[in-house]
Design a protein around this motif. Sequence first.
Motif, PDB file in Angstrom:
ATOM      1  N   LEU A 138       0.817  -1.211   0.000  1.00 20.47           N
ATOM      2  CA  LEU A 138       0.000   0.000   0.000  1.00 20.47           C
ATOM      3  C   LEU A 138       0.853   1.265   0.000  1.00 20.47           C
ATOM      4  O   LEU A 138       0.616   2.198  -0.774  1.00 20.47           O
ATOM      5  N   HIS A 139       1.879   1.317   0.860  1.00 23.38           N
ATOM      6  CA  HIS A 139       2.694   2.532   0.987  1.00 23.38           C
ATOM      7  C   HIS A 139       3.520   2.801  -0.262  1.00 23.38           C
ATOM      8  O   HIS A 139       4.023   3.911  -0.453  1.00 23.38           O
ATOM      9  N   ALA A 140       3.662   1.781  -1.132  1.00 29.08           N
ATOM     10  CA  ALA A 140       4.462   1.945  -2.348  1.00 29.08           C
ATOM     11  C   ALA A 140       3.622   2.348  -3.554  1.00 29.08           C
ATOM     12  O   ALA A 140       4.182   2.599  -4.625  1.00 29.08           O
ATOM     13  N   LEU A 141       2.319   2.425  -3.392  1.00 27.15           N
ATOM     14  CA  LEU A 141       1.479   2.845  -4.506  1.00 27.15           C
ATOM     15  C   LEU A 141       1.740   4.314  -4.842  1.00 27.15           C
ATOM     16  O   LEU A 141       1.994   5.127  -3.944  1.00 27.15           O
ATOM     17  N   PRO A 142       1.677   4.692  -6.115  1.00 22.92           N
ATOM     18  CA  PRO A 142       1.946   6.091  -6.483  1.00 22.92           C
ATOM     19  C   PRO A 142       0.843   7.023  -6.000  1.00 22.92           C
ATOM     20  O   PRO A 142      -0.322   6.623  -5.857  1.00 22.92           O
ATOM     21  N   ASP A 143       1.199   8.267  -5.745  1.00 24.78           N
ATOM     22  CA  ASP A 143       0.224   9.273  -5.322  1.00 24.78           C
ATOM     23  C   ASP A 143      -0.917   9.363  -6.334  1.00 24.78           C
ATOM     24  O   ASP A 143      -0.695   9.358  -7.549  1.00 24.78           O
ATOM     25  N   GLY A 144      -2.135   9.470  -5.810  1.00 24.89           N
ATOM     26  CA  GLY A 144      -3.302   9.567  -6.671  1.00 24.89           C
ATOM     27  C   GLY A 144      -4.054   8.271  -6.837  1.00 24.89           C
ATOM     28  O   GLY A 144      -5.184   8.267  -7.325  1.00 24.89           O
ATOM     29  N   THR A 145      -3.435   7.171  -6.426  1.00 28.02           N
ATOM     30  CA  THR A 145      -4.111   5.871  -6.480  1.00 28.02           C
ATOM     31  C   THR A 145      -5.202   5.826  -5.414  1.00 28.02           C
ATOM     32  O   THR A 145      -5.027   6.348  -4.318  1.00 28.02           O
ATOM     33  N   MET A 146      -6.310   5.184  -5.734  1.00 26.40           N
ATOM     34  CA  MET A 146      -7.383   5.029  -4.764  1.00 26.40           C
ATOM     35  C   MET A 146      -7.679   3.554  -4.533  1.00 26.40           C
ATOM     36  O   MET A 146      -7.617   2.738  -5.457  1.00 26.40           O
ATOM     37  N   GLN A 191       2.852   5.427 -12.110  1.00 23.45           N
ATOM     38  CA  GLN A 191       4.214   4.973 -11.815  1.00 23.45           C
ATOM     39  C   GLN A 191       5.201   5.461 -12.871  1.00 23.45           C
ATOM     40  O   GLN A 191       6.374   5.673 -12.581  1.00 23.45           O
ATOM     41  N   ALA A 192       4.692   5.665 -14.094  1.00 26.89           N
ATOM     42  CA  ALA A 192       5.550   6.126 -15.189  1.00 26.89           C
ATOM     43  C   ALA A 192       5.680   7.640 -15.236  1.00 26.89           C
ATOM     44  O   ALA A 192       6.374   8.170 -16.105  1.00 26.89           O
ATOM     45  N   GLY A 193       4.986   8.341 -14.321  1.00 26.60           N
ATOM     46  CA  GLY A 193       5.220   9.777 -14.223  1.00 26.60           C
ATOM     47  C   GLY A 193       4.023  10.695 -14.256  1.00 26.60           C
ATOM     48  O   GLY A 193       4.160  11.887 -13.953  1.00 26.60           O
ATOM     49  N   TYR A 194       2.835  10.210 -14.621  1.00 26.65           N
ATOM     50  CA  TYR A 194       1.686  11.114 -14.648  1.00 26.65           C
ATOM     51  C   TYR A 194       1.252  11.425 -13.223  1.00 26.65           C
ATOM     52  O   TYR A 194       1.132  10.536 -12.390  1.00 26.65           O
ATOM     53  N   ARG A 195       0.972  12.694 -12.941  1.00 28.78           N
ATOM     54  CA  ARG A 195       0.574  13.129 -11.603  1.00 28.78           C
ATOM     55  C   ARG A 195      -0.853  13.677 -11.657  1.00 28.78           C
ATOM     56  O   ARG A 195      -1.085  14.748 -12.196  1.00 28.78           O
ATOM     57  N   PRO A 196      -1.820  12.950 -11.125  1.00 26.51           N
ATOM     58  CA  PRO A 196      -3.199  13.449 -11.137  1.00 26.51           C
ATOM     59  C   PRO A 196      -3.375  14.654 -10.227  1.00 26.51           C
ATOM     60  O   PRO A 196      -2.685  14.792  -9.211  1.00 26.51           O
ATOM     61  N   VAL A 197      -4.290  15.517 -10.573  1.00 29.24           N
ATOM     62  CA  VAL A 197      -4.609  16.689  -9.769  1.00 29.24           C
ATOM     63  C   VAL A 197      -5.441  16.245  -8.559  1.00 29.24           C
ATOM     64  O   VAL A 197      -6.476  15.598  -8.728  1.00 29.24           O
ATOM     65  N   LEU A 198      -4.993  16.594  -7.365  1.00 24.24           N
ATOM     66  CA  LEU A 198      -5.670  16.209  -6.130  1.00 24.24           C
ATOM     67  C   LEU A 198      -6.408  17.407  -5.539  1.00 24.24           C
ATOM     68  O   LEU A 198      -5.984  18.555  -5.674  1.00 24.24           O
ATOM     69  N   HIS A 199      -7.503  17.134  -4.859  1.00 26.60           N
ATOM     70  CA  HIS A 199      -8.252  18.166  -4.156  1.00 26.60           C
ATOM     71  C   HIS A 199      -7.367  18.822  -3.099  1.00 26.60           C
ATOM     72  O   HIS A 199      -6.475  18.174  -2.537  1.00 26.60           O
ATOM     73  N   GLN A 200      -7.589  20.098  -2.826  1.00 22.82           N
ATOM     74  CA  GLN A 200      -6.740  20.825  -1.884  1.00 22.82           C
ATOM     75  C   GLN A 200      -6.712  20.185  -0.497  1.00 22.82           C
ATOM     76  O   GLN A 200      -5.719  20.312   0.226  1.00 22.82           O
TER      77      GLN A 200
END
Length: 203
Positions: A138-146, A191-200
Amino acid sequence: MPLQNRVTPTGDIIATDHRGTFTGNRGIIHNPATRTLLNKRWSTPAWLTCVCEFRARRRKVMSRQSWTELFFLDEATAFAAGHRPCFFCRRDDAKRFRASWEAGNGVGELSAKAMDAVLHAERLDRGEKRLHPLPTQLHALPDGTMVQANGESYLVAGGKTLRWSFAGYSRADLPGAAMLLTPPSTVRAFQAGYRPVLHQSAG
């Protein structure tokens, strides 16, 4: 009274007073005379995420026989539900996502139609939201994963979990074993580099 057009990370569409930061569509799935949803929840495998404002155009929501305007808390929510960036109003984001999706999934020169076919198979299981095993810790999942645990949806950001709601995110540990909500091919794009926009509230 709010319209039924707010999307959860599981892809369900409900009515709430909370507003979203992104809009999008799955084709025409509403009756413009009543401004209510039809029984179907999609009419095309191209599930898109769009900007709420584009070239100063304004639409009266669900009032025309045109695509049904859906709304998301943030881009991570839209991705979890199975959507992707629109190539019309978000062309640069869509091109970046496709490049990351191709790199993460080991394919090249993929059409939007081919990408939609993969996403459609990953997002649904006989009409219901398809859950997937976690591809890593879980802690290794990329930011933005749900992920989902005990029926609740959680965002992974900075190795931590945040509970999702229409109002935003709040810090919370998982109450049990988790399953992946975000389609696996999209996680590989993260994981390949795309960064989703997150709510503030995720910040």
